[in-house]
Design a protein around this motif. Structure first.
Motif: not given
Length: 281
Positions: A78-81, A113-114, A121-122, A157-162
């Protein structure tokens, strides 16, 4: 969920030998319990009632072999796991890498690719994206195709945004993608510095020199000998004073190379010491 024991321990050995002899995929040093769990899950979902049926299908249907390899090697991501990990990257590691004229980063086992998009982004927010290259590799070509498309479910996207906010992000996360029905497409400019290609950690060699290597939650599936081989590969690919980042359940501490690395804080990130100065005391 418990999966039925359709394929037994001794049959796993035959399966590994078949796949290696016929197709060149080497799972001999993968963790047997993990490999067996995944094989039995495949049998359950594909309605294969026995080892003989699975073996026959793999040996006679190249398309099924592709599916089998994908299922064995896929990793949940996941993104920003683990936002704390990305916070350390943002606040401690990237400022150290800023001094390099070109920053090369390798994400090994990047799956869909997440993680590479999170890094993009970082780096963009740190002002370093124009002078970086992010190499994302995986054994599985199917997941790399997903990574190249940059399309992910809107429902995530909600989880990834958090996760992004917890990692120290201060922008509106939705600025990085365009929503379209049930999916989102991440901006093309996040792909400009991505190089995505197949690479087998078991059999392939080093292909470049890096200042940061990230391989999280991949080696938990490997036996100790294979883990050591992969650490040797990473060591050969990492510049002096470069960083190696592992998953939360993985460690470099018991490797023969551990004495040449210094752990950074409480995250599973190690910095390679200058070999001319000797090992870490």
């Amino acid at each position: 969920m418990l999966h039925p024991d359709i394929v037994k321990d001794e049959e796993i050995e035959f399966l590994i030998k078949d796949v290696h002899d016929l197709y060149g995929y080497d799972f001999s040093l993968y963790s047997r319990p993990s490999f067996k769990r995944r094989v039995n899950r495949i049998c359950l979902y594909d309605h294969l009632a026995s080892f003989a049926e699975l073996r026959y299908t793999i040996l006679n249907d190249p398309n099924y072999l592709k599916h089998f390899i994908e299922e064995i090697t896929v990793n949940v991501t996941e993104m920003f796991r683990d936002p704390d990990f990305f916070q350390v990257l943002r606040n401690e590691i990237l400022p150290q890498l800023e001094t390099y004229p070109l920053i090369r980063i390798w994400v090994a086992g990047c799956s869909t690719g997440e993680e590479v998009y999170s890094l993009a982004i970082l780096l963009k927010e740190a002002g370093l994206y124009p002078k970086c290259l992010i190499y994302g590799t995986d054994l599985n070509p199917s997941v790399l195709q997903t990574a190249r498309m940059g399309i992910f479910p809107l429902s995530k996207m909600k989880l990834y945004s958090e996760n992004y906010i917890l990692s120290g992000g201060r922008e509106d996360f939705s600025n990085y993608y365009t929503a379209n029905y049930e999916g989102v497409r991440f901006d093309k400019d996040l792909q400009e510095k991505l190089i995505l290609s197949t690479h087998n950690l078991v059999s392939d060699s080093s292909f470049n020199s890096f200042q940061l290597i990230i391989c999280r939650n991949v080696m938990i599936y490997f036996e100790k000998d294979l883990q050591e081989n992969v650490f040797q590969l990473f060591d050969a690919s990492l510049e002096n004073l470069g960083y190696l980042a592992l998953g939360s359940k993985e460690t470099l501490r018991f490797s023969t190379l551990g004495k040449f690395y210094q752990q950074v804080g409480d995250q599973k990130i190690w910095r390679k010491v200058d070999r001319q100065k000797g090992p870490v005391k």
